[in-house]
Design a protein around this motif. Structure first.
Motif, PDB file in Angstrom:
ATOM      1  N   PHE A   1      10.762  16.486  -6.524  1.00  0.00           N
ATOM      2  CA  PHE A   1      11.875  15.759  -5.941  1.00  0.00           C
ATOM      3  C   PHE A   1      12.910  15.532  -7.022  1.00  0.00           C
ATOM      4  CE2 PHE A   1       9.668  12.113  -7.708  1.00  0.00           C
ATOM      5  CZ  PHE A   1      10.654  11.167  -7.941  1.00  0.00           C
ATOM      6  N   ALA A   2      14.138  15.338  -6.607  1.00  0.00           N
ATOM      7  CA  ALA A   2      15.249  15.147  -7.526  1.00  0.00           C
ATOM      8  C   ALA A   2      16.130  14.022  -7.000  1.00  0.00           C
ATOM      9  CB  ALA A   2      16.053  16.437  -7.677  1.00  0.00           C
ATOM     10  N   VAL A   3      16.963  13.479  -7.885  1.00  0.00           N
ATOM     11  CA  VAL A   3      17.843  12.378  -7.532  1.00  0.00           C
ATOM     12  C   VAL A   3      19.268  12.740  -7.925  1.00  0.00           C
ATOM     13  CG1 VAL A   3      18.324   9.918  -7.801  1.00  0.00           C
ATOM     14  CG2 VAL A   3      15.964  10.741  -7.953  1.00  0.00           C
ATOM     15  N   THR A   4      20.200  12.607  -6.990  1.00  0.00           N
ATOM     16  CA  THR A   4      21.589  12.915  -7.264  1.00  0.00           C
ATOM     17  C   THR A   4      22.231  11.779  -8.058  1.00  0.00           C
ATOM     18  OG1 THR A   4      22.527  11.861  -5.288  1.00  0.00           O
ATOM     19  CG2 THR A   4      21.673  14.100  -5.036  1.00  0.00           C
TER      20      THR A   4
ATOM     21  N   ILE B   1      11.553   2.653  -5.729  1.00  0.00           N
ATOM     22  CA  ILE B   1      12.693   2.593  -6.642  1.00  0.00           C
ATOM     23  C   ILE B   1      12.661   1.265  -7.383  1.00  0.00           C
ATOM     24  CG2 ILE B   1      15.192   2.785  -6.872  1.00  0.00           C
ATOM     25  CD1 ILE B   1      15.246   4.124  -4.124  1.00  0.00           C
ATOM     26  N   LEU B   2      12.680   1.343  -8.707  1.00  0.00           N
ATOM     27  CA  LEU B   2      12.655   0.150  -9.547  1.00  0.00           C
ATOM     28  C   LEU B   2      13.925   0.079 -10.381  1.00  0.00           C
ATOM     29  CD1 LEU B   2       8.981   0.375 -10.913  1.00  0.00           C
ATOM     30  CD2 LEU B   2       9.797  -0.759  -8.835  1.00  0.00           C
ATOM     31  N   ASP B   3      14.507  -1.110 -10.447  1.00  0.00           N
ATOM     32  CA  ASP B   3      15.652  -1.370 -11.313  1.00  0.00           C
ATOM     33  C   ASP B   3      15.117  -1.984 -12.601  1.00  0.00           C
ATOM     34  OD1 ASP B   3      17.958  -2.081 -12.575  1.00  0.00           O
ATOM     35  OD2 ASP B   3      18.724  -3.377 -10.979  1.00  0.00           O
ATOM     36  N   LEU B   4      15.239  -1.244 -13.717  1.00  0.00           N
ATOM     37  CA  LEU B   4      14.683  -1.688 -14.990  1.00  0.00           C
ATOM     38  C   LEU B   4      15.733  -2.330 -15.897  1.00  0.00           C
ATOM     39  CD1 LEU B   4      12.388   1.383 -15.791  1.00  0.00           C
ATOM     40  CD2 LEU B   4      11.952  -0.567 -14.298  1.00  0.00           C
ATOM     41  N   SER B   5      16.894  -2.636 -15.348  1.00  0.00           N
ATOM     42  CA  SER B   5      17.980  -3.179 -16.162  1.00  0.00           C
ATOM     43  C   SER B   5      17.931  -4.694 -16.293  1.00  0.00           C
ATOM     44  CB  SER B   5      19.337  -2.779 -15.573  1.00  0.00           C
ATOM     45  OG  SER B   5      19.549  -3.395 -14.313  1.00  0.00           O
TER      46      SER B   5
ATOM     47  N   LEU C   1      16.751   7.925 -13.713  1.00  0.00           N
ATOM     48  CA  LEU C   1      18.198   8.122 -13.637  1.00  0.00           C
ATOM     49  C   LEU C   1      18.870   6.828 -14.057  1.00  0.00           C
ATOM     50  CD1 LEU C   1      20.531  10.062 -12.771  1.00  0.00           C
ATOM     51  CD2 LEU C   1      20.439   8.952 -10.537  1.00  0.00           C
ATOM     52  N   GLY C   2      19.425   6.810 -15.255  1.00  0.00           N
ATOM     53  CA  GLY C   2      19.970   5.570 -15.765  1.00  0.00           C
ATOM     54  C   GLY C   2      18.862   4.535 -15.877  1.00  0.00           C
ATOM     55  N   TYR C   3      19.127   3.331 -15.381  1.00  0.00           N
ATOM     56  CA  TYR C   3      18.132   2.262 -15.435  1.00  0.00           C
ATOM     57  C   TYR C   3      17.231   2.232 -14.203  1.00  0.00           C
ATOM     58  CZ  TYR C   3      20.303   0.124 -19.544  1.00  0.00           C
ATOM     59  OH  TYR C   3      20.759  -0.114 -20.811  1.00  0.00           O
ATOM     60  N   ARG C   4      17.280   3.250 -13.384  1.00  0.00           N
ATOM     61  CA  ARG C   4      16.459   3.255 -12.174  1.00  0.00           C
ATOM     62  C   ARG C   4      15.346   4.287 -12.275  1.00  0.00           C
ATOM     63  NH1 ARG C   4      20.884   0.958 -11.117  1.00  0.00           N
ATOM     64  NH2 ARG C   4      21.109  -0.626  -9.521  1.00  0.00           N
ATOM     65  N   LEU C   5      14.150   3.831 -11.974  1.00  0.00           N
ATOM     66  CA  LEU C   5      12.973   4.679 -11.992  1.00  0.00           C
ATOM     67  C   LEU C   5      12.556   4.958 -10.550  1.00  0.00           C
ATOM     68  CD1 LEU C   5      10.698   6.062 -13.633  1.00  0.00           C
ATOM     69  CD2 LEU C   5       9.418   3.905 -13.444  1.00  0.00           C
ATOM     70  N   TYR C   6      12.514   6.226 -10.200  1.00  0.00           N
ATOM     71  CA  TYR C   6      12.115   6.666  -8.863  1.00  0.00           C
ATOM     72  C   TYR C   6      10.690   7.201  -8.968  1.00  0.00           C
ATOM     73  CZ  TYR C   6      17.083   6.447  -7.630  1.00  0.00           C
ATOM     74  OH  TYR C   6      18.377   6.032  -7.407  1.00  0.00           O
ATOM     75  N   ILE C   7       9.756   6.539  -8.296  1.00  0.00           N
ATOM     76  CA  ILE C   7       8.347   6.916  -8.357  1.00  0.00           C
ATOM     77  C   ILE C   7       7.927   7.513  -7.021  1.00  0.00           C
ATOM     78  CG2 ILE C   7       5.983   6.059  -8.568  1.00  0.00           C
ATOM     79  CD1 ILE C   7       7.009   3.890 -10.400  1.00  0.00           C
ATOM     80  N   ARG C   8       7.338   8.682  -7.075  1.00  0.00           N
ATOM     81  CA  ARG C   8       6.714   9.243  -5.874  1.00  0.00           C
ATOM     82  C   ARG C   8       5.276   8.744  -5.837  1.00  0.00           C
ATOM     83  NH1 ARG C   8       6.359  15.600  -3.879  1.00  0.00           N
ATOM     84  NH2 ARG C   8       5.394  15.134  -1.863  1.00  0.00           N
ATOM     85  N   THR C   9       4.927   7.979  -4.814  1.00  0.00           N
ATOM     86  CA  THR C   9       3.638   7.315  -4.751  1.00  0.00           C
ATOM     87  C   THR C   9       2.572   8.248  -4.187  1.00  0.00           C
ATOM     88  OG1 THR C   9       3.903   6.440  -2.509  1.00  0.00           O
ATOM     89  CG2 THR C   9       4.894   5.170  -4.316  1.00  0.00           C
TER      90      THR C   9
ATOM     91  N   TRP D   1       0.806  -1.222   0.000  1.00  0.00           N
ATOM     92  CA  TRP D   1       0.000   0.000   0.000  1.00  0.00           C
ATOM     93  C   TRP D   1       0.835   1.267   0.000  1.00  0.00           C
ATOM     94  CZ3 TRP D   1       0.293   3.698   3.801  1.00  0.00           C
ATOM     95  CH2 TRP D   1       0.901   3.322   5.010  1.00  0.00           C
ATOM     96  N   ARG D   2       1.995   1.256   0.671  1.00  0.00           N
ATOM     97  CA  ARG D   2       2.820   2.462   0.717  1.00  0.00           C
ATOM     98  C   ARG D   2       3.436   2.784  -0.641  1.00  0.00           C
ATOM     99  NH1 ARG D   2       6.594   1.424   5.921  1.00  0.00           N
ATOM    100  NH2 ARG D   2       6.728  -0.629   4.886  1.00  0.00           N
ATOM    101  N   LEU D   3       3.540   1.777  -1.511  1.00  0.00           N
ATOM    102  CA  LEU D   3       4.181   1.965  -2.806  1.00  0.00           C
ATOM    103  C   LEU D   3       3.176   2.028  -3.948  1.00  0.00           C
ATOM    104  CD1 LEU D   3       7.243  -0.436  -2.435  1.00  0.00           C
ATOM    105  CD2 LEU D   3       7.067   1.995  -1.864  1.00  0.00           C
ATOM    106  N   GLN D   4       1.892   2.194  -3.626  1.00  0.00           N
ATOM    107  CA  GLN D   4       0.871   2.226  -4.660  1.00  0.00           C
ATOM    108  C   GLN D   4       0.697   3.627  -5.229  1.00  0.00           C
ATOM    109  OE1 GLN D   4      -2.814   0.543  -3.255  1.00  0.00           O
ATOM    110  NE2 GLN D   4      -1.931  -1.490  -2.889  1.00  0.00           N
ATOM    111  N   GLY D   5       0.288   3.666  -6.499  1.00  0.00           N
ATOM    112  CA  GLY D   5      -0.033   4.929  -7.146  1.00  0.00           C
ATOM    113  C   GLY D   5       1.185   5.653  -7.690  1.00  0.00           C
ATOM    114  N   LEU D   6       0.915   6.787  -8.300  1.00  0.00           N
ATOM    115  CA  LEU D   6       1.962   7.565  -8.950  1.00  0.00           C
ATOM    116  C   LEU D   6       1.591   9.034  -8.953  1.00  0.00           C
ATOM    117  CD1 LEU D   6       4.477   7.835 -10.854  1.00  0.00           C
ATOM    118  CD2 LEU D   6       2.913   7.422 -12.751  1.00  0.00           C
TER     119      LEU D   6
END
Length: 353
Positions: A240-243, A211-215, A196-204, A185-190
């Motif tokens: 939000f931003a990602v370094t 954080i999803l690794d799409l590689s 950033l590269g192969y990583r997708l950071y979703i604010r739920t 439930w905490r990770l539901q929605g968008l």
């Protein structure tokens, strides 16, 4: 002289790292795993590149007869360039460096180089798991590696309640990312997302960061399923931003209309794991492209380049505010040559090497 003590995870021998992970408790194991994933991500993305100033791609209201769009270099404030390439009939969805993700009137998706005739054709929507009839509400995120020509495309249909899918170089189909079914439930929605590269950071929907690794060869991997963290905000004017190291920052903007002309200022916070907000006063030698939510090397470091809030939801009725904020001097710069232009969109990007 003796062997110097290691100062980072990357300097530890692999057998020692394995021993440490085996001794960690279950939650600690996942926390350490995220640290190593973030270090690996940083090592892949910090390839030395020629430092340049971000440029703007400007999309004037109405249709240009020659199908061109405009390019603006802040270092040459009085000059606005017109592209030679014909972009008529194209809808711009996302960008990464000089590469832009577009869809044409026939629902063809491809990635184009704005400075040349180079293009990369993508999988047709009709052969994917996604419905091409939703293309009018299609948005996306893009990552292209300038050195290897690898790419990753993430598509959002009927944002924020519709489907999310992605494909990368070598894939023969789009993979779906569930937002509710089977998701904690905490990770539901968008609400928003950063790539950033192969990583997708979703604010739920609950303002947790997923954080999803799409590689991976098949589907994707949940990086922080057991250790999600939350970003807090009391206002809507935030992003939000990602370094480059995979750290998540909260960026708030405050618009003051009481002075002569509106003045905007930004604050950046390390706002993670229920800790009190810690304001960031320096980005080092990097610049934040807030439109994309990522940091890049720049000849104007420690600055925030901005057009509007939101990384994937850009509607024409939203008010653009093209500006650059210096985090050190707390000063804002706008561009007089753009003030009287009627624009439906504008996107910051960094020209390739």
């Amino acid at each position: 002289m003796g062997t110097p003590n290691p100062r980072t995870w990357s300097e530890l021998p692999p057998d020692l790292l394995g021993s440490i992970f085996n001794r960690l408790s279950f939650p600690d194991f996942h926390r350490a795993k995220i640290v190593c994933w973030n270090w690996n991500l940083s090592s892949k993305l910090t390839v030395p590149k020629k430092i340049r100033s971000p440029w703007l791609m400007l999309f004037p209201e109405g249709d240009n007869e020659d199908g061109s769009v405009l390019l603006f270099n802040p270092e040459e404030e009085e000059k606005i360039y017109k592209t030679k390439r014909d972009f008529s009939g194209l809808q711009f969805l996302a960008n990464s460096g000089k590469w832009f993700l577009v869809i044409d009137s026939l629902f063809n998706l491809y990635i184009i180089d704005v400075f040349s005739e180079n293009r990369i054709d993508l999988l047709p929507l009709e052969d994917s798991l996604l419905d091409k009839e939703e293309s009018e509400d299609l948005t996306g995120l893009l990552w292209v590696d300038e050195q290897t020509a690898e790419y990753l495309v993430v598509l959002f249909f009927n944002f924020p309640s519709g489907n999310v899918g992605f494909c990368k170089k070598g894939d023969d189909h789009y993979s779906k990312i569930p937002l509710h079914c089977g998701v904690p439930w905490r990770l539901q929605g968008l609400i928003d997302a950063v790539l950033l590269g192969y990583r997708l950071y979703i604010r739920t929907e609950g303002s947790y960061i997923r954080i999803l690794d799409l590689s991976t060869q098949q589907g994707f991997e949940e990086v922080n399923k057991y250790e999600p963290f939350q970003v807090f905000s009391s206002t809507q004017d935030c992003s939000f931003a990602v370094t480059t190291r995979g750290e998540v920052l909260l960026v708030k903007s405050i618009l003051d209309n009481t002075t002569i002309g509106s003045h905007r200022r930004f604050c950046i916070f390390n706002n993670i794991d229920y800790n009190p907000e810690e304001e960031v006063d320096s980005l080092g030698d990097e610049t934040l492209l807030l439109d994309l939510g990522i940091l890049v090397p720049s000849i104007s470091p420690n600055s925030i380049y901005f057009t509007l809030h939101g990384h994937i939801y850009r509607k024409e009725h939203f008010n653009l505010d093209i500006c650059v904020f210096n985090l050190e001097t707390k000063t804002l710069k706008r561009f007089p040559s753009l003030v009287n232009m009627k624009l439906k969109d504008a996107r910051w990007f960094v020209p390739g090497t």
